[in-house]
Design a protein around this motif. Structure first.
Motif, short mmCIF file in Angstrom:
data_model
loop_
_atom_site.label_atom_id
_atom_site.label_comp_id
_atom_site.label_asym_id
_atom_site.label_seq_id
_atom_site.Cartn_x
_atom_site.Cartn_y
_atom_site.Cartn_z
N THR A 1 8.31 14.74 102.51
CA THR A 1 8.69 14.14 103.66
C THR A 1 8.14 12.91 103.91
O THR A 1 8.31 12.05 104.82
N GLN B 1 13.27 19.21 97.89
CA GLN B 1 13.22 19.14 99.15
C GLN B 1 11.90 19.86 99.56
O GLN B 1 11.66 20.44 100.93
N TRP B 2 10.69 19.60 98.97
CA TRP B 2 9.64 20.28 99.32
C TRP B 2 8.96 19.66 100.24
O TRP B 2 9.14 18.22 100.57
N HIS B 3 8.19 20.14 101.16
CA HIS B 3 7.76 19.52 102.48
C HIS B 3 6.93 18.32 102.20
O HIS B 3 6.99 17.36 103.29
N TRP B 4 6.05 18.39 101.55
CA TRP B 4 5.13 17.04 101.28
C TRP B 4 6.06 15.87 100.83
O TRP B 4 5.50 14.84 101.02
#
Length: 299
Positions: A130, A125-128
């Motif tokens: 997304t 679920q790392w932001h990048w």
């Protein structure tokens, strides 16, 4: 609607008219195409990890895959069996030593591991991550550009396509039968008919169907489309040597768009050299048809 069609058809058409005369450049296009398949499947795996209610959605993917695979396969085999009865495809060829079907199956399954790798990374679920949907759209456009260039610079001429009646006939019957199977599966599952038709329009081209339908319908349908088309390829690899003895049309039709590349060696050794022109024409036509139909039914 028209924006979706444009995203798919424009790069395909542009690529088709790009002249690639030098063999080294064509080789580069083919290599890039192979690598883009892995990139796109990896991104698809990442997108899958961001689904809400993940466990329920994974069960749904399995259910959709099973229904579509069985329905499309059954209708295809029935239609192609009827074609063979009406217009027998006779040959005196004796089967050669076949390439390792286990090795070919493992090559196909390797693609599943790429999806799984993307899925595992997505679970972080790392932001990048997304931005996977934007990345998939850019990758799709580049893939279609390469596909267009590959098709446009193939050795097939319009005259060769028209003259090979068997390749055209099997492609036509298989294309319609697949759509019929997709409609039956959609009715059984309570899905819109357009979704069923879009799912059936991949014709075994798993890398394209997976990403196009992920963009249009979400990761559940996109993943089901990928696994459905991958299962079709694996099934073809295993069944071609048996089918070709009694029903050459079914052996060819089962391959879908892959008859001009991945499954071609099995077709050639099982069915003889006279099967190669029909296989290439068959795969070429379905490769042209698949992105167009997916664009239409996904819009």
């Amino acid at each position: 609607m028209y924006s979706g069609l444009l995203i798919i058809l424009l790069p395909l058409i542009v690529g088709y008219f790009i002249p690639v005369k030098r063999p080294t450049l064509l080789h580069l296009v083919n290599n890039l195409l192979s690598w883009m398949v892995y990139v796109i499947l990896f991104i698809m795996g990442v997108s899958l990890a961001f689904l809400d209610n993940l466990s329920a959605n994974l069960l749904m993917i399995f259910k959709y895959t099973a229904f579509f695979f069985v329905c499309i396969l059954a209708v295809n085999l029935l239609a192609l069996w009827l074609l063979e009865r009406r217009k027998p495809w006779k040959t005196k060829h004796h089967q050669e030593v076949l390439p390792s079907r286990l090795h070919m199956a493992l090559d196909s399954l390797r693609l599943c591991f790429v999806v799984v790798a993307g899925f595992l990374l997505g679970l972080t679920q790392w932001h990048w991550l997304t931005y996977a949907s934007q990345a998939s759209e850019a990758a799709l456009i580049f893939l279609l550009l390469l596909v267009g260039a590959q098709l446009g610079n193939s050795s097939l001429t319009l005259r060769q396509i028209v003259l090979n009646r068997r390749g055209m006939l099997v492609a036509s019957v298989g294309a319609i039968a697949s759509l019929g199977g997709g409609m039956i599966a959609a009715l059984c599952l309570g899905l819109p008919l357009k979704t069923g038709l879009a799912m059936a329009s991949g014709y075994g081209w798993y890398s394209l169907s997976g990403i196009v339908l992920t963009d249009s319908f979400g990761p559940v349908i996109g993943s089901a489309a990928f696994f459905n088309d991958l299962a079709r390829e694996l099934c073809a690899i295993m069944l071609i040597p048996t089918l070709v003895r009694s029903n050459r049309s079914s052996a060819l039709g089962l391959c879908g768009a892959t008859s001009m590349d991945f499954t071609l060696p099995v077709l050639q050794r099982s069915g003889g050299l006279d099967m190669v022109p029909a296989a290439v024409v068959h795969g070429f036509l379905l490769s042209l048809l698949a992105p167009v139909l997916m664009a239409v039914f996904s819009s």
